[in-house]
Design a protein around this motif. Structure first.
Motif, PDB file in Angstrom:
ATOM      1  N   GLU A 102       7.279 108.991 -72.722  1.00  0.00           N
ATOM      2  CA  GLU A 102       6.836 108.145 -73.830  1.00  0.00           C
ATOM      3  C   GLU A 102       7.893 107.117 -74.242  1.00  0.00           C
ATOM      4  O   GLU A 102       7.566 105.983 -74.592  1.00  0.00           O
ATOM      5  CB  GLU A 102       6.459 109.019 -75.029  1.00  0.00           C
ATOM      6  N   ASP A 103       9.165 107.490 -74.173  1.00  0.00           N
ATOM      7  CA  ASP A 103      10.200 106.539 -74.613  1.00  0.00           C
ATOM      8  C   ASP A 103      10.465 105.420 -73.603  1.00  0.00           C
ATOM      9  O   ASP A 103      11.316 104.569 -73.833  1.00  0.00           O
ATOM     10  CB  ASP A 103      11.493 107.259 -74.999  1.00  0.00           C
ATOM     11  N   TRP A 104       9.728 105.385 -72.488  1.00  0.00           N
ATOM     12  CA  TRP A 104       9.815 104.291 -71.530  1.00  0.00           C
ATOM     13  C   TRP A 104       8.721 103.246 -71.769  1.00  0.00           C
ATOM     14  O   TRP A 104       8.603 102.277 -71.031  1.00  0.00           O
ATOM     15  CB  TRP A 104       9.686 104.802 -70.109  1.00  0.00           C
ATOM     16  N   ILE A 105       7.916 103.427 -72.787  1.00  0.00           N
ATOM     17  CA  ILE A 105       6.750 102.575 -73.021  1.00  0.00           C
ATOM     18  C   ILE A 105       7.098 101.482 -74.034  1.00  0.00           C
ATOM     19  O   ILE A 105       7.777 101.737 -75.037  1.00  0.00           O
ATOM     20  CB  ILE A 105       5.570 103.439 -73.533  1.00  0.00           C
ATOM     21  N   ASP A 106       6.611 100.261 -73.760  1.00  0.00           N
ATOM     22  CA  ASP A 106       6.867  99.136 -74.665  1.00  0.00           C
ATOM     23  C   ASP A 106       5.737  99.007 -75.686  1.00  0.00           C
ATOM     24  O   ASP A 106       4.821  99.820 -75.742  1.00  0.00           O
ATOM     25  CB  ASP A 106       7.089  97.840 -73.879  1.00  0.00           C
ATOM     26  N   TYR A 107       5.789  97.954 -76.477  1.00  0.00           N
ATOM     27  CA  TYR A 107       4.812  97.719 -77.544  1.00  0.00           C
ATOM     28  C   TYR A 107       3.412  97.420 -77.021  1.00  0.00           C
ATOM     29  O   TYR A 107       2.456  97.420 -77.786  1.00  0.00           O
ATOM     30  CB  TYR A 107       5.294  96.588 -78.460  1.00  0.00           C
ATOM     31  N   ASN A 108       3.257  97.156 -75.718  1.00  0.00           N
ATOM     32  CA  ASN A 108       1.941  96.936 -75.123  1.00  0.00           C
ATOM     33  C   ASN A 108       1.356  98.202 -74.499  1.00  0.00           C
ATOM     34  O   ASN A 108       0.280  98.168 -73.912  1.00  0.00           O
ATOM     35  CB  ASN A 108       2.014  95.857 -74.032  1.00  0.00           C
ATOM     36  N   GLY A 109       2.113  99.305 -74.566  1.00  0.00           N
ATOM     37  CA  GLY A 109       1.625 100.556 -73.995  1.00  0.00           C
ATOM     38  C   GLY A 109       1.902 100.719 -72.515  1.00  0.00           C
ATOM     39  O   GLY A 109       1.341 101.593 -71.857  1.00  0.00           O
ATOM     40  N   HIS A 110       2.784  99.865 -71.970  1.00  0.00           N
ATOM     41  CA  HIS A 110       3.143  99.918 -70.551  1.00  0.00           C
ATOM     42  C   HIS A 110       4.620 100.269 -70.398  1.00  0.00           C
ATOM     43  O   HIS A 110       5.404 100.070 -71.324  1.00  0.00           O
ATOM     44  CB  HIS A 110       2.901  98.556 -69.875  1.00  0.00           C
ATOM     45  N   MET A 111       4.989 100.724 -69.205  1.00  0.00           N
ATOM     46  CA  MET A 111       6.398 100.992 -68.933  1.00  0.00           C
ATOM     47  C   MET A 111       7.171  99.688 -69.121  1.00  0.00           C
ATOM     48  O   MET A 111       6.808  98.652 -68.560  1.00  0.00           O
ATOM     49  CB  MET A 111       6.589 101.542 -67.510  1.00  0.00           C
ATOM     50  N   LEU A 130       4.498  94.266 -60.234  1.00  0.00           N
ATOM     51  CA  LEU A 130       3.193  93.975 -59.641  1.00  0.00           C
ATOM     52  C   LEU A 130       2.032  94.595 -60.403  1.00  0.00           C
ATOM     53  O   LEU A 130       0.908  94.111 -60.306  1.00  0.00           O
ATOM     54  CB  LEU A 130       3.174  94.445 -58.189  1.00  0.00           C
ATOM     55  N   SER A 131       2.299  95.662 -61.115  1.00  0.00           N
ATOM     56  CA  SER A 131       1.253  96.325 -61.870  1.00  0.00           C
ATOM     57  C   SER A 131       1.884  97.121 -63.003  1.00  0.00           C
ATOM     58  O   SER A 131       3.072  97.438 -62.957  1.00  0.00           O
ATOM     59  CB  SER A 131       0.435  97.239 -60.960  1.00  0.00           C
ATOM     60  N   GLU A 132       1.080  97.449 -63.988  1.00  0.00           N
ATOM     61  CA  GLU A 132       1.579  98.192 -65.138  1.00  0.00           C
ATOM     62  C   GLU A 132       1.426  99.689 -64.896  1.00  0.00           C
ATOM     63  O   GLU A 132       0.590 100.119 -64.111  1.00  0.00           O
ATOM     64  CB  GLU A 132       0.783  97.804 -66.383  1.00  0.00           C
ATOM     65  N   CYS A 133       2.233 100.460 -65.597  1.00  0.00           N
ATOM     66  CA  CYS A 133       1.986 101.900 -65.609  1.00  0.00           C
ATOM     67  C   CYS A 133       2.204 102.413 -67.019  1.00  0.00           C
ATOM     68  O   CYS A 133       2.958 101.836 -67.797  1.00  0.00           O
ATOM     69  CB  CYS A 133       2.780 102.625 -64.537  1.00  0.00           C
ATOM     70  N   ARG A 134       1.515 103.468 -67.334  1.00  0.00           N
ATOM     71  CA  ARG A 134       1.466 103.993 -68.693  1.00  0.00           C
ATOM     72  C   ARG A 134       2.154 105.345 -68.794  1.00  0.00           C
ATOM     73  O   ARG A 134       2.497 105.958 -67.775  1.00  0.00           O
ATOM     74  CB  ARG A 134       0.011 104.113 -69.146  1.00  0.00           C
ATOM     75  N   VAL A 135       2.337 105.810 -70.013  1.00  0.00           N
ATOM     76  CA  VAL A 135       2.954 107.107 -70.254  1.00  0.00           C
ATOM     77  C   VAL A 135       2.192 108.188 -69.479  1.00  0.00           C
ATOM     78  O   VAL A 135       0.970 108.139 -69.364  1.00  0.00           O
ATOM     79  CB  VAL A 135       3.026 107.425 -71.771  1.00  0.00           C
ATOM     80  N   GLY A 136       2.953 109.101 -68.890  1.00  0.00           N
ATOM     81  CA  GLY A 136       2.371 110.209 -68.149  1.00  0.00           C
ATOM     82  C   GLY A 136       2.052 109.920 -66.696  1.00  0.00           C
ATOM     83  O   GLY A 136       1.691 110.829 -65.948  1.00  0.00           O
TER      84      GLY A 136
END
Length: 159
Positions: A15-24, A66-72
């Motif tokens: 979770e602490d790798w996620i920015d304000y947009n919900g992406h890594m 190239l692409s986003e990734c999310r928590v988990g």
């Protein structure tokens, strides 16, 4: 020969790798690639406890998001040796999710340093790099490779 890059790092996006947009966040991509390079260096014989007697320092890095990734998200990296000589190694990392979707690439040029001065890597380290390079030398150059080199390496897949 089948093209099989070396998988060196696996993890899950906390979770602490996620920015304000919900992406890594962007700097975590570099974090993952830096950790991947560290595993590579240990695998070829760099001793983190005695790094001043022989280690690799990054000279240049090129990241492509190239692409986003999310928590988990479960993620992993693969590594190719694009070139090397007695003092330098040119690495290409790819970051994937568990569905094998390419998320990012990291291209890195590093120099071997001993006692705070650029110096040839040990024969054993050079041999391990050479073995990986020889396994990968006939592969096509990855599509996203840009040039981080100011002069060609002795052994290079870039021609």
């Amino acid at each position: 020969m089948a093209e099989t890059a070396v998988t060196l790092w696996r993890g899950t996006v906390p979770e602490d790798w996620i920015d304000y947009n919900g992406h890594m966040t962007e700097f975590r991509y570099l974090h993952v690639f830096g950790d991947t390079s560290d595993v590579f260096y240990c695998d070829i014989g760099v001793d983190p406890e005695n790094a001043d007697i022989g280690a690799y320092y990054t000279l240049a890095t090129q990241l492509r998001h190239l692409s986003e990734c999310r928590v988990g998200t479960s993620i992993y990296t693969t590594t190719e040796v694009l070139g090397y000589d007695e003092k330098r190694v040119h690495l290409f990392h790819r970051l994937f999710d568990d569905d094998d979707k390419l998320l990012a690439t990291g291209e890195h040029l590093a120099i071997h340093v001993a006692y705070k001065t650029a110096a040839p890597a040990s024969t054993e380290m050079q041999g391990k790099i050479a073995a990986l390079f020889d396994d990968q030398r006939t592969w096509p150059v990855p599509e996203r490779v840009g040039s981080v080199l100011t002069r060609p390496l002795t052994f290079s897949r870039l021609g």
